[in-house]
Design a protein around this motif. Structure first.
Motif, PDB file in Angstrom:
ATOM      1  N   THR A 132       0.814  -1.214   0.000  1.00  0.00           N
ATOM      2  CA  THR A 132       0.000   0.000   0.000  1.00  0.00           C
ATOM      3  C   THR A 132       0.849   1.266   0.000  1.00  0.00           C
ATOM      4  N   ARG A 133       2.137   1.136   0.294  1.00  0.00           N
ATOM      5  CA  ARG A 133       3.004   2.316   0.251  1.00  0.00           C
ATOM      6  C   ARG A 133       3.048   2.896  -1.165  1.00  0.00           C
ATOM      7  N   THR A 134       2.791   2.063  -2.161  1.00  0.00           N
ATOM      8  CA  THR A 134       2.736   2.552  -3.541  1.00  0.00           C
ATOM      9  C   THR A 134       1.656   3.624  -3.667  1.00  0.00           C
ATOM     10  N   ILE A 135       0.516   3.409  -2.994  1.00  0.00           N
ATOM     11  CA  ILE A 135      -0.561   4.400  -3.015  1.00  0.00           C
ATOM     12  C   ILE A 135      -0.085   5.697  -2.375  1.00  0.00           C
ATOM     13  N   ASP A 136       0.617   5.587  -1.249  1.00  0.00           N
ATOM     14  CA  ASP A 136       1.105   6.779  -0.553  1.00  0.00           C
ATOM     15  C   ASP A 136       1.967   7.636  -1.482  1.00  0.00           C
ATOM     16  N   MET A 137       2.813   6.989  -2.256  1.00  0.00           N
ATOM     17  CA  MET A 137       3.707   7.720  -3.160  1.00  0.00           C
ATOM     18  C   MET A 137       2.901   8.414  -4.271  1.00  0.00           C
ATOM     19  N   HIS A 138       1.889   7.739  -4.766  1.00  0.00           N
ATOM     20  CA  HIS A 138       1.050   8.353  -5.797  1.00  0.00           C
ATOM     21  C   HIS A 138       0.275   9.547  -5.231  1.00  0.00           C
ATOM     22  N   ILE A 139      -0.262   9.406  -4.028  1.00  0.00           N
ATOM     23  CA  ILE A 139      -0.992  10.504  -3.385  1.00  0.00           C
ATOM     24  C   ILE A 139      -0.067  11.705  -3.176  1.00  0.00           C
ATOM     25  N   LYS A 140       1.139  11.446  -2.733  1.00  0.00           N
ATOM     26  CA  LYS A 140       2.113  12.525  -2.522  1.00  0.00           C
ATOM     27  C   LYS A 140       2.374  13.269  -3.827  1.00  0.00           C
ATOM     28  N   SER A 141       2.525  12.526  -4.910  1.00  0.00           N
ATOM     29  CA  SER A 141       2.772  13.141  -6.214  1.00  0.00           C
ATOM     30  C   SER A 141       1.573  13.961  -6.677  1.00  0.00           C
ATOM     31  N   ILE A 142       0.364  13.423  -6.460  1.00  0.00           N
ATOM     32  CA  ILE A 142      -0.853  14.155  -6.849  1.00  0.00           C
ATOM     33  C   ILE A 142      -0.949  15.476  -6.084  1.00  0.00           C
ATOM     34  N   ARG A 143      -0.688  15.425  -4.783  1.00  0.00           N
ATOM     35  CA  ARG A 143      -0.745  16.649  -3.975  1.00  0.00           C
ATOM     36  C   ARG A 143       0.222  17.708  -4.501  1.00  0.00           C
ATOM     37  N   GLN A 144       1.436  17.272  -4.818  1.00  0.00           N
ATOM     38  CA  GLN A 144       2.444  18.214  -5.294  1.00  0.00           C
ATOM     39  C   GLN A 144       2.055  18.814  -6.641  1.00  0.00           C
ATOM     40  N   LYS A 145       1.544  17.995  -7.533  1.00  0.00           N
ATOM     41  CA  LYS A 145       1.195  18.474  -8.870  1.00  0.00           C
ATOM     42  C   LYS A 145      -0.017  19.407  -8.843  1.00  0.00           C
ATOM     43  N   LEU A 146      -1.017  19.075  -8.023  1.00  0.00           N
ATOM     44  CA  LEU A 146      -2.233  19.887  -7.989  1.00  0.00           C
ATOM     45  C   LEU A 146      -2.040  21.187  -7.211  1.00  0.00           C
ATOM     46  N   ASN A 147      -1.233  21.126  -6.143  1.00  0.00           N
ATOM     47  CA  ASN A 147      -0.955  22.313  -5.318  1.00  0.00           C
ATOM     48  C   ASN A 147      -2.256  23.039  -4.968  1.00  0.00           C
ATOM     49  N   LEU A 148      -3.189  22.306  -4.396  1.00  0.00           N
ATOM     50  CA  LEU A 148      -4.521  22.848  -4.139  1.00  0.00           C
ATOM     51  C   LEU A 148      -4.514  23.870  -3.012  1.00  0.00           C
ATOM     52  N   LYS A 149      -5.369  24.885  -3.162  1.00  0.00           N
ATOM     53  CA  LYS A 149      -5.493  25.920  -2.137  1.00  0.00           C
ATOM     54  C   LYS A 149      -6.749  25.697  -1.287  1.00  0.00           C
ATOM     55  N   LYS A 150      -7.853  25.359  -1.925  1.00  0.00           N
ATOM     56  CA  LYS A 150      -9.121  25.244  -1.206  1.00  0.00           C
ATOM     57  C   LYS A 150      -9.536  23.794  -0.969  1.00  0.00           C
ATOM     58  N   GLU A 151      -8.914  22.858  -1.691  1.00  0.00           N
ATOM     59  CA  GLU A 151      -9.238  21.451  -1.500  1.00  0.00           C
ATOM     60  C   GLU A 151      -8.001  20.735  -0.974  1.00  0.00           C
ATOM     61  N   ASN A 152      -8.220  19.587  -0.398  1.00  0.00           N
ATOM     62  CA  ASN A 152      -7.094  18.850   0.155  1.00  0.00           C
ATOM     63  C   ASN A 152      -7.402  17.362   0.169  1.00  0.00           C
ATOM     64  N   ILE A 153      -6.374  16.567  -0.085  1.00  0.00           N
ATOM     65  CA  ILE A 153      -6.487  15.117   0.046  1.00  0.00           C
ATOM     66  C   ILE A 153      -5.897  14.771   1.404  1.00  0.00           C
ATOM     67  N   ILE A 154      -6.758  14.437   2.346  1.00  0.00           N
ATOM     68  CA  ILE A 154      -6.279  14.179   3.704  1.00  0.00           C
ATOM     69  C   ILE A 154      -6.116  12.681   3.947  1.00  0.00           C
ATOM     70  N   THR A 155      -5.173  12.365   4.801  1.00  0.00           N
ATOM     71  CA  THR A 155      -4.903  10.975   5.153  1.00  0.00           C
ATOM     72  C   THR A 155      -5.734  10.583   6.364  1.00  0.00           C
ATOM     73  N   ILE A 156      -6.457   9.486   6.251  1.00  0.00           N
ATOM     74  CA  ILE A 156      -7.184   8.916   7.382  1.00  0.00           C
ATOM     75  C   ILE A 156      -6.339   7.736   7.853  1.00  0.00           C
ATOM     76  N   ARG A 157      -5.606   7.944   8.922  1.00  0.00           N
ATOM     77  CA  ARG A 157      -4.588   6.990   9.341  1.00  0.00           C
ATOM     78  C   ARG A 157      -5.138   5.569   9.494  1.00  0.00           C
ATOM     79  N   GLY A 158      -4.457   4.645   8.867  1.00  0.00           N
ATOM     80  CA  GLY A 158      -4.817   3.242   8.961  1.00  0.00           C
ATOM     81  C   GLY A 158      -5.989   2.829   8.082  1.00  0.00           C
ATOM     82  N   ILE A 159      -6.581   3.794   7.355  1.00  0.00           N
ATOM     83  CA  ILE A 159      -7.755   3.456   6.535  1.00  0.00           C
ATOM     84  C   ILE A 159      -7.550   3.816   5.067  1.00  0.00           C
ATOM     85  N   GLY A 160      -7.367   5.114   4.800  1.00  0.00           N
ATOM     86  CA  GLY A 160      -7.236   5.517   3.409  1.00  0.00           C
ATOM     87  C   GLY A 160      -7.150   7.016   3.267  1.00  0.00           C
TER      88      GLY A 160
END
Length: 228
Positions: free
Chosen positions: A193-221
């Motif tokens: 599942t760490r592969t997902i974490d790396m993809h999420i990190k890349s998406i966050r960096q590329k989108l650089n959102l101001k009003k929206e956010n992809i938040i981590t729900i620890r242990g779930i998704g």
């Protein structure tokens, strides 16, 4: 897997309690409301998989609530079953034309209600085949596989695009890691599942959102939310 969340809007106390009890006994996560305003407030925070919606409500017509769901939340795969004493053909056609997925006149059998709920939750939501998904300043053009932030195009990889699409389809709801792996990489995945974490990190960096956010729900998704 998480239980499917069902909102029920019914002003009759006895029917409301019966529906809630029936849904919970069947294994669903049920939240009941006696009026439309309270349900719409809850909808701003958490998106249900399905809404059981009475037409005759004390504060507003169920059809008005349906219109709000199908306009302001059109990017979300919310199924709606209308429950009402109005059983004439014109009322049924009106509700279906406005975007209801199904229609059950009262009185109804709880066994038939559960069968209808199960059948509708299984149906593929054709609204997800729409040309565009939007959420705040985010826009995703499905068939062109293009992503825009505040009208500026951002280039994502195929997997990043698929992850973002899944998050936007389930905006304000948690998408667990198992669902991501199953739907994007296939059920026979052997990845960590760490592969997902790396993809999420890349998406966050590329989108650089101001009003929206992809938040981590620890242990779930992960959850796509809009910041106030």
């Amino acid at each position: 897997m998480n239980k499917e969340l069902i909102y029920s809007v019914e002003d009759d106390d006895n029917i409301r309690e019966l529906i809630k009890y029936t849904l919970e006994e069947a294994g669903y996560n049920a939240v009941s409301f006696s009026n439309g305003k309270d349900m719409l407030e809850a909808l701003k925070k958490t998106t249900p998989h399905l809404v059981l919606l009475d037409i005759m409500l004390p504060d507003m017509e169920g059809t008005d609530i349906l219109k709000i769901i199908r306009t302001e939340y059109s990017h979300l795969p919310i199924k709606v079953i209308m429950l009402t004493a109005k059983s004439s053909e014109i009322n049924i056609v009106t509700g279906l034309n406005m975007g209801a997925d199904d229609y059950m006149p009262k009185p109804f059998s709880v066994l038939e209600l559960l069968a209808r709920i199960k059948a509708n939750l299984r149906k593929k939501d054709t609204r997800l085949d729409a040309e565009e998904l939007t959420f705040g300043e985010l826009k995703l053009v499905v068939r062109k596989k293009a992503v825009f932030v505040d009208n500026n195009q951002v280039v994502l990889t195929q997997k990043e695009f698929d992850i973002l699409k899944l998050l936007m389809e389930n905006a304000n709801n948690v998408v667990n890691r198992e669902t991501m792996l199953d739907e994007i990489w296939g059920i026979d995945h052997t990845m960590e599942t760490r592969t997902i974490d790396m993809h999420i990190k890349s998406i966050r960096q590329k989108l650089n959102l101001k009003k929206e956010n992809i938040i981590t729900i620890r242990g779930i998704g992960y959850k796509l939310v809009q910041v106030e």
